[in-house]
Motif scaffolding. Structure first.
Motif, PDB file in Angstrom:
ATOM      1  N   ASN A  98       0.791  -1.232   0.159  1.00 27.26           N
ATOM      2  CA  ASN A  98      -0.139   0.053  -0.222  1.00 27.26           C
ATOM      3  C   ASN A  98       0.975   1.330   0.121  1.00 27.26           C
ATOM      4  OD1 ASN A  98      -3.009  -0.489   0.267  1.00 27.26           O
ATOM      5  ND2 ASN A  98      -2.222  -2.244   1.674  1.00 27.26           N
ATOM      6  N   PRO A  99       0.443   2.453  -0.365  1.00 32.96           N
ATOM      7  CA  PRO A  99       1.260   3.569  -0.638  1.00 32.96           C
ATOM      8  C   PRO A  99       1.912   4.005   0.730  1.00 32.96           C
ATOM      9  CG  PRO A  99      -1.101   3.947  -1.506  1.00 32.96           C
ATOM     10  CD  PRO A  99      -1.023   2.569  -0.760  1.00 32.96           C
ATOM     11  N   THR A 100       1.586   3.922   1.752  1.00 30.76           N
ATOM     12  CA  THR A 100       2.442   4.486   3.069  1.00 30.76           C
ATOM     13  C   THR A 100       3.054   2.997   3.661  1.00 30.76           C
ATOM     14  OG1 THR A 100       0.751   4.387   4.777  1.00 30.76           O
ATOM     15  CG2 THR A 100       0.846   6.383   3.527  1.00 30.76           C
ATOM     16  N   GLY A 101       3.041   1.845   2.915  1.00 26.24           N
ATOM     17  CA  GLY A 101       3.613   0.591   3.499  1.00 26.24           C
ATOM     18  C   GLY A 101       2.869  -0.164   4.348  1.00 26.24           C
ATOM     19  N   SER A 102       1.644  -0.147   4.716  1.00 29.79           N
ATOM     20  CA  SER A 102       0.825  -0.838   5.571  1.00 29.79           C
ATOM     21  C   SER A 102      -0.674  -1.038   5.248  1.00 29.79           C
ATOM     22  CB  SER A 102       0.885  -0.376   6.926  1.00 29.79           C
ATOM     23  OG  SER A 102       0.131   0.513   7.310  1.00 29.79           O
ATOM     24  N   PHE A 103      -1.199  -1.969   5.885  1.00 24.83           N
ATOM     25  CA  PHE A 103      -2.845  -1.919   5.645  1.00 24.83           C
ATOM     26  C   PHE A 103      -3.531  -0.727   5.874  1.00 24.83           C
ATOM     27  CE2 PHE A 103      -2.373  -3.217  10.074  1.00 24.83           C
ATOM     28  CZ  PHE A 103      -3.685  -2.741  10.541  1.00 24.83           C
ATOM     29  N   LYS A 104      -3.099   0.191   6.584  1.00 29.58           N
ATOM     30  CA  LYS A 104      -3.893   1.141   7.388  1.00 29.58           C
ATOM     31  C   LYS A 104      -4.486   2.102   6.429  1.00 29.58           C
ATOM     32  CE  LYS A 104      -2.426   0.436  11.810  1.00 29.58           C
ATOM     33  NZ  LYS A 104      -3.312   0.201  12.871  1.00 29.58           N
ATOM     34  N   ASP A 105      -3.731   2.125   5.117  1.00 31.76           N
ATOM     35  CA  ASP A 105      -4.372   2.911   3.825  1.00 31.76           C
ATOM     36  C   ASP A 105      -5.581   2.748   3.379  1.00 31.76           C
ATOM     37  OD1 ASP A 105      -1.835   4.116   4.201  1.00 31.76           O
ATOM     38  OD2 ASP A 105      -1.091   2.914   2.382  1.00 31.76           O
ATOM     39  N   ARG A 106      -6.183   1.271   3.498  1.00 34.39           N
ATOM     40  CA  ARG A 106      -7.369   1.036   3.236  1.00 34.39           C
ATOM     41  C   ARG A 106      -8.358   1.423   4.041  1.00 34.39           C
ATOM     42  NH1 ARG A 106      -7.460  -3.660   0.021  1.00 34.39           N
ATOM     43  NH2 ARG A 106      -5.681  -4.668  -0.139  1.00 34.39           N
ATOM     44  N   GLY A 107      -8.458   1.533   5.256  1.00 30.91           N
ATOM     45  CA  GLY A 107      -9.384   2.137   6.283  1.00 30.91           C
ATOM     46  C   GLY A 107      -9.259   3.847   6.184  1.00 30.91           C
ATOM     47  N   MET A 108      -8.066   4.209   6.083  1.00 25.99           N
ATOM     48  CA  MET A 108      -7.872   5.600   6.209  1.00 25.99           C
ATOM     49  C   MET A 108      -8.295   6.263   5.010  1.00 25.99           C
ATOM     50  SD  MET A 108      -6.638   7.510   8.562  1.00 25.99           S
ATOM     51  CE  MET A 108      -5.535   6.363   9.320  1.00 25.99           C
ATOM     52  N   VAL A 109      -8.395   5.752   3.887  1.00 27.65           N
ATOM     53  CA  VAL A 109      -8.830   6.289   2.480  1.00 27.65           C
ATOM     54  C   VAL A 109     -10.540   6.696   2.888  1.00 27.65           C
ATOM     55  CG1 VAL A 109      -9.522   4.384   1.315  1.00 27.65           C
ATOM     56  CG2 VAL A 109      -9.126   6.546  -0.090  1.00 27.65           C
ATOM     57  N   VAL A 110     -11.164   5.562   3.633  1.00 26.02           N
ATOM     58  CA  VAL A 110     -12.355   5.829   3.798  1.00 26.02           C
ATOM     59  C   VAL A 110     -12.827   6.878   4.858  1.00 26.02           C
ATOM     60  CG1 VAL A 110     -14.699   4.796   4.447  1.00 26.02           C
ATOM     61  CG2 VAL A 110     -12.956   3.420   2.923  1.00 26.02           C
ATOM     62  N   ALA A 111     -11.939   6.797   5.947  1.00 27.14           N
ATOM     63  CA  ALA A 111     -11.986   7.554   7.099  1.00 27.14           C
ATOM     64  C   ALA A 111     -11.988   9.122   6.660  1.00 27.14           C
ATOM     65  CB  ALA A 111     -11.313   7.389   8.249  1.00 27.14           C
ATOM     66  N   VAL A 112     -11.086   9.269   6.032  1.00 32.17           N
ATOM     67  CA  VAL A 112     -10.547  10.551   5.525  1.00 32.17           C
ATOM     68  C   VAL A 112     -11.319  11.218   4.261  1.00 32.17           C
ATOM     69  CG1 VAL A 112      -8.995  12.129   4.417  1.00 32.17           C
ATOM     70  CG2 VAL A 112      -8.173  10.486   6.129  1.00 32.17           C
ATOM     71  N   ALA A 113     -12.104  10.522   3.553  1.00 36.28           N
ATOM     72  CA  ALA A 113     -13.027  10.797   2.613  1.00 36.28           C
ATOM     73  C   ALA A 113     -14.486  11.147   3.298  1.00 36.28           C
ATOM     74  CB  ALA A 113     -13.540   9.720   1.816  1.00 36.28           C
ATOM     75  N   LYS A 114     -14.792  10.421   4.350  1.00 37.01           N
ATOM     76  CA  LYS A 114     -16.040  10.882   5.265  1.00 37.01           C
ATOM     77  C   LYS A 114     -15.699  12.169   6.064  1.00 37.01           C
ATOM     78  CE  LYS A 114     -19.491   8.632   5.014  1.00 37.01           C
ATOM     79  NZ  LYS A 114     -20.222   8.642   3.986  1.00 37.01           N
ATOM     80  N   ALA A 115     -14.387  12.159   6.384  1.00 40.59           N
ATOM     81  CA  ALA A 115     -14.159  13.621   7.058  1.00 40.59           C
ATOM     82  C   ALA A 115     -14.480  14.569   6.425  1.00 40.59           C
ATOM     83  CB  ALA A 115     -12.782  13.455   7.786  1.00 40.59           C
ATOM     84  N   VAL A 166       0.581 -10.222   5.826  1.00 42.61           N
ATOM     85  CA  VAL A 166       1.743  -9.418   6.021  1.00 42.61           C
ATOM     86  C   VAL A 166       1.270  -8.002   6.169  1.00 42.61           C
ATOM     87  CG1 VAL A 166       4.116  -9.050   5.443  1.00 42.61           C
ATOM     88  CG2 VAL A 166       2.990 -11.142   4.961  1.00 42.61           C
ATOM     89  N   THR A 167       1.224  -7.195   7.151  1.00 40.71           N
ATOM     90  CA  THR A 167       0.461  -6.143   7.459  1.00 40.71           C
ATOM     91  C   THR A 167       1.155  -4.927   7.211  1.00 40.71           C
ATOM     92  OG1 THR A 167       1.209  -6.439   9.674  1.00 40.71           O
ATOM     93  CG2 THR A 167      -0.959  -6.852   9.253  1.00 40.71           C
ATOM     94  N   GLY A 168       2.583  -5.214   7.250  1.00 39.04           N
ATOM     95  CA  GLY A 168       3.268  -3.801   6.661  1.00 39.04           C
ATOM     96  C   GLY A 168       5.002  -4.133   6.169  1.00 39.04           C
ATOM     97  N   THR A 169       5.337  -3.357   5.494  1.00 36.05           N
ATOM     98  CA  THR A 169       6.687  -3.584   4.812  1.00 36.05           C
ATOM     99  C   THR A 169       7.787  -3.423   6.000  1.00 36.05           C
ATOM    100  OG1 THR A 169       8.222  -2.715   3.332  1.00 36.05           O
ATOM    101  CG2 THR A 169       6.840  -1.142   4.451  1.00 36.05           C
ATOM    102  N   GLY A 170       8.813  -4.185   5.768  1.00 33.57           N
ATOM    103  CA  GLY A 170       9.739  -4.107   6.743  1.00 33.57           C
ATOM    104  C   GLY A 170      10.749  -2.657   6.818  1.00 33.57           C
ATOM    105  N   LEU A 171      10.481  -2.136   5.687  1.00 31.28           N
ATOM    106  CA  LEU A 171      11.206  -0.730   5.637  1.00 31.28           C
ATOM    107  C   LEU A 171      10.849   0.307   6.722  1.00 31.28           C
ATOM    108  CD1 LEU A 171      11.607  -0.581   1.997  1.00 31.28           C
ATOM    109  CD2 LEU A 171      13.392  -0.885   3.507  1.00 31.28           C
ATOM    110  N   LYS A 172       9.409  -0.055   7.365  1.00 32.11           N
ATOM    111  CA  LYS A 172       8.940   0.490   8.453  1.00 32.11           C
ATOM    112  C   LYS A 172      10.081   0.581   9.666  1.00 32.11           C
ATOM    113  CE  LYS A 172       4.638   1.666   6.966  1.00 32.11           C
ATOM    114  NZ  LYS A 172       3.804   3.002   7.367  1.00 32.11           N
ATOM    115  N   ASP A 173      10.697  -0.449   9.688  1.00 37.49           N
ATOM    116  CA  ASP A 173      11.351  -0.602  11.109  1.00 37.49           C
ATOM    117  C   ASP A 173      12.638  -1.358  10.667  1.00 37.49           C
ATOM    118  OD1 ASP A 173      12.386  -0.938  13.729  1.00 37.49           O
ATOM    119  OD2 ASP A 173      10.799  -2.458  14.166  1.00 37.49           O
ATOM    120  N   PRO A 174      13.608  -0.874   9.810  1.00 41.66           N
ATOM    121  CA  PRO A 174      14.882  -1.524   9.426  1.00 41.66           C
ATOM    122  C   PRO A 174      15.920  -1.657  10.615  1.00 41.66           C
ATOM    123  CG  PRO A 174      14.723   0.803   9.030  1.00 41.66           C
ATOM    124  CD  PRO A 174      13.382   0.675   9.388  1.00 41.66           C
ATOM    125  N   ASP A 175      15.500  -1.047  11.831  1.00 42.12           N
ATOM    126  CA  ASP A 175      16.356  -1.122  12.858  1.00 42.12           C
ATOM    127  C   ASP A 175      16.473  -2.625  13.223  1.00 42.12           C
ATOM    128  OD1 ASP A 175      17.137   1.435  12.733  1.00 42.12           O
ATOM    129  OD2 ASP A 175      16.276   2.134  14.518  1.00 42.12           O
TER     130      ASP A 175
END
Length: 352
Positions: free
Chosen positions: A56-73, A317-326
């Motif tokens: 997903n664009p920001t690297g996690s599943f959150k974008d699916r819900g966020m697009v709806v939540a922000v559109a409704k906002a 696999v909910t998010g990319t490993g680049l989120k937490d490379p440490d």
């Protein structure tokens, strides 16, 4: 060439979309469902798939819900949004808020957010408020603030978030032709297991699927309130995305487990890190530690005697490993430098 439909358009009959809902997108959804090349056989699964939500664009599943939540906002004329976050929600909220010209506030637990995620919130222009406490306290604060002020809460307490996230279940059915037999998924704030179950149920009710899967959710052992049956005041786990001691969607997750005939269990940090490495070296998939909880759960089930032969199994696999490379870098040995000549390089290659 036909235009590719965005998430709000493709599944609008299943979403809270009205003629007044703005159609926004930054390319969310339509993530790969990849069949296992090696672990399927090693674990004795009939078929094993990984749903790569890190695409997903920001690297996690959150974008699916966020697009709806922000559109409704935006539809409701709110000019600002807020969330509590261990990282992924803040990144997603900040990105979609930026697209729509909204003011975005994110409340994060200081020192308990992966730097890759914090960097996203910063670069997208969110106003970041760090608190000297954990995620559960952050969520408590933002809930009070949205009751006092005209700011939209975009955590998974917002029902539009769950509605958007359920579209991943639709995509799995679309790809496989029906629901899998089992769905393994990490559990933190418990919104995602809630959303997937709702998606499978709604697709079946709509005649798009004949079956629904057993929902197999896995918390981190040090942050396992559902498994323990009580809130965890000071949750601890290397998997920061699921380091949550009092899930907002607790009862809905339990309902998903019970209605599907599935289970919610926990996996240790050692089991999570083992699965994290196996995903990478066996399948070429680099997920963040929390996302490996799904595979860790499957491995634990197999070790405990469960059989998945002749079954279709999907691990999220909910998010990319680049989120937490440490996390990956901490486990790497310091690489010694060698003289830059062919003999030394060749010696290492031939010894491998």
């Amino acid at each position: 060439m036909s235009k590719k439909l965005c998430l709000l358009e493709k599944y609008k009959e299943f979403l809270p979309v009205t003629p007044h809902t703005p159609v926004i997108t930054i390319g969310e959804g339509d993530t790969p469902l990849v069949r296992s090349k090696r672990l399927e056989h090693e674990l004795g699964c009939g078929e094993l798939y990984f749903k790569l939500e890190g695409c997903n664009p920001t690297g996690s599943f959150k974008d699916r819900g966020m697009v709806v939540a922000v559109a409704k906002a935006v539809e409701s004329k709110n000019s600002s949004i807020i969330c509590a976050s261990t990282g992924n929600t803040s990144a997603s909220a900040a990105a979609y808020g930026a697209v729509c010209g909204l003011t975005v506030f994110v409340v994060v637990p200081k020192g308990n957010i992966a730097l890759g995620k914090l960097a996203q919130a910063i670069v997208y222009g969110a106003r970041i408020i760090a608190i000297d406490d954990n995620f559960d306290k952050a969520l408590e604060l933002v809930r009070v603030l949205t009751q006092k002020h005209s700011i939209t809460l975009v955590n998974s307490l917002n029902p539009h978030r769950i509605e958007g996230q359920k579209t991943a279940a639709f995509e799995i059915v679309d790809a496989l032709g029906d629901a899998p037999d089992y769905l393994f998924i990490p559990v933190g704030n418990a919104g995602n297991i809630t959303a997937y179950w709702r998606g499978f149920v709604h697709y079946k009710q709509g005649g798009r699927a004949k079956n629904t899967p057993k929902m197999m959710g896995f918390e981190a052992e040090g942050a396992a309130p559902i498994v323990r049956g009580k809130a965890v005041p000071n949750p601890q786990t290397i998997a920061t995305a699921i380091r949550i001691g009092n899930p907002a969607s607790w009862q809905k997750a339990v309902a998903a487990r019970d209605e599907s005939g599935g289970a919610i269990d926990s996996v240790s940090d050692a089991e999570i890190l083992n699965a994290y490495r196996l995903l990478a070296v066996k399948e070429g998939i680099f997920g963040e530690p929390a996302s490996a909880a799904s595979l860790a759960g499957l491995i634990k089930q197999v070790k405990n005697g469960a059989s998945f032969s002749n079954k279709k199994v999907v691990c999220i696999v909910t998010g990319t490993g680049l989120k937490d490379p440490d996390t990956a870098l901490k486990s790497a040995h310091e690489l010694p430098a060698i003289p830059a000549d062919i003999e030394n390089v060749e010696k290492i290659i031939l010894q491998s």
